[in-house]
Design a protein around this motif. Structure first.
Motif, short mmCIF file in Angstrom:
data_model
loop_
_atom_site.label_atom_id
_atom_site.label_comp_id
_atom_site.label_asym_id
_atom_site.label_seq_id
_atom_site.Cartn_x
_atom_site.Cartn_y
_atom_site.Cartn_z
N ASN A 184 0.29 -1.07 0.07
CA ASN A 184 -0.01 0.03 0.16
C ASN A 184 1.12 0.95 0.20
N ALA A 232 0.53 5.27 0.56
CA ALA A 232 -0.07 5.98 1.26
C ALA A 232 0.71 7.12 1.01
N GLN A 245 -4.44 5.92 -0.79
CA GLN A 245 -4.26 5.03 -1.01
C GLN A 245 -4.14 4.24 -1.77
N TYR A 303 -2.95 0.40 -4.00
CA TYR A 303 -2.78 -0.71 -3.67
C TYR A 303 -2.05 -1.55 -4.95
N ASN A 320 -4.54 -1.40 5.18
CA ASN A 320 -5.13 -0.38 4.87
C ASN A 320 -4.93 0.39 5.57
N ARG A 333 -6.44 3.48 7.91
CA ARG A 333 -7.23 4.29 8.77
C ARG A 333 -7.04 5.65 9.41
N GLY A 383 -6.95 -1.58 9.28
CA GLY A 383 -7.54 -2.26 8.70
C GLY A 383 -7.72 -4.48 9.22
#
Length: 204
Positions: free
Chosen positions: A94, A96, A134, A136, A145, A147, A182
């Motif tokens: 990910n 981000a 984000q 993936y 993930n 948050r 997540g």
């Protein structure tokens, strides 16, 4: 010998003048910009995570109010925070990217004379998220993930060097609030190193 005494007297007068100036209340205001390096806390306490540090950008304003050897330095700047994170035992990534308005409220002290000085600052920071992207990867496995909250908190520690109207700052930003990943109850924290160059627009 008289020349030595005269030179010593002039030097002491200048130094005393600089020390007295530091004891008087002052106000400064300027702009700053620089880069940061974001990392995640990979401790198993927050879930088994791994990640890569990525660079981001900082740009904004600063002010400094001081007296009696101490100063209060509030700042407001826009920053981007980028990190690549993955769960252990998977190649899914990910990438981000978060942008935010950050408000550090720092207390510090300064030592120096003749327009050159070293500063030491510490204090809390409140971060207000503006954008949370984000991306993936398509690799097999479940990507982590993050948050990221709309409002986040951190604590900054740093040192700086002033040369006339130019300042250089190196700081470490310790994330205080836990960010859910997540993945069950797993959480992590985001930390930063940042390096900035500031210019004093005016001062009293």
């Amino acid at each position: 010998m008289r020349k030595i005494y005269l030179f010593a007297t002039i030097l002491l007068t200048i130094i005393c003048g600089q020390v007295n100036a530091q004891l008087l209340p002052t106000f400064q205001f300027g702009v700053k910009g620089g880069v940061n390096l974001t990392s995640i806390n990979t401790s198993s306490t927050f879930g088994n995570l791994s990640g890569d540090n990525r660079a981001g950008f900082i740009g904004g304003l600063w002010a400094r109010v001081g007296g009696a050897g101490l100063h209060f330095q509030p700042e407001l700047y826009y920053t981007t925070k980028n990190v690549t994170v993955r769960a252990d035992n998977t190649s899914a990534e990910n990438k981000a990217s978060f942008s935010s308005l950050d408000l550090p409220l720092l207390i510090g002290t300064r030592v120096g004379a003749l327009g050159v000085g070293a500063r030491f600052n510490t204090g809390p920071l409140v971060s207000f998220a503006i954008n949370k992207d984000q991306n993936y990867s398509s690799a097999f496995g479940n990507a982590v993930n993050l948050r990221y909250k709309d409002q986040n908190y951190a604590w900054q520690f740093g040192a700086g060097l002033d040369i006339k109207q130019i300042s250089f700052d190196l700081r470490y930003e310790l994330g205080l609030n836990k960010i859910p990943t997540g993945d069950g109850d797993a959480k992590t924290k985001i930390n930063l190193f940042n390096f900035t160059v500031a210019y004093r627009l005016f001062g009293l």
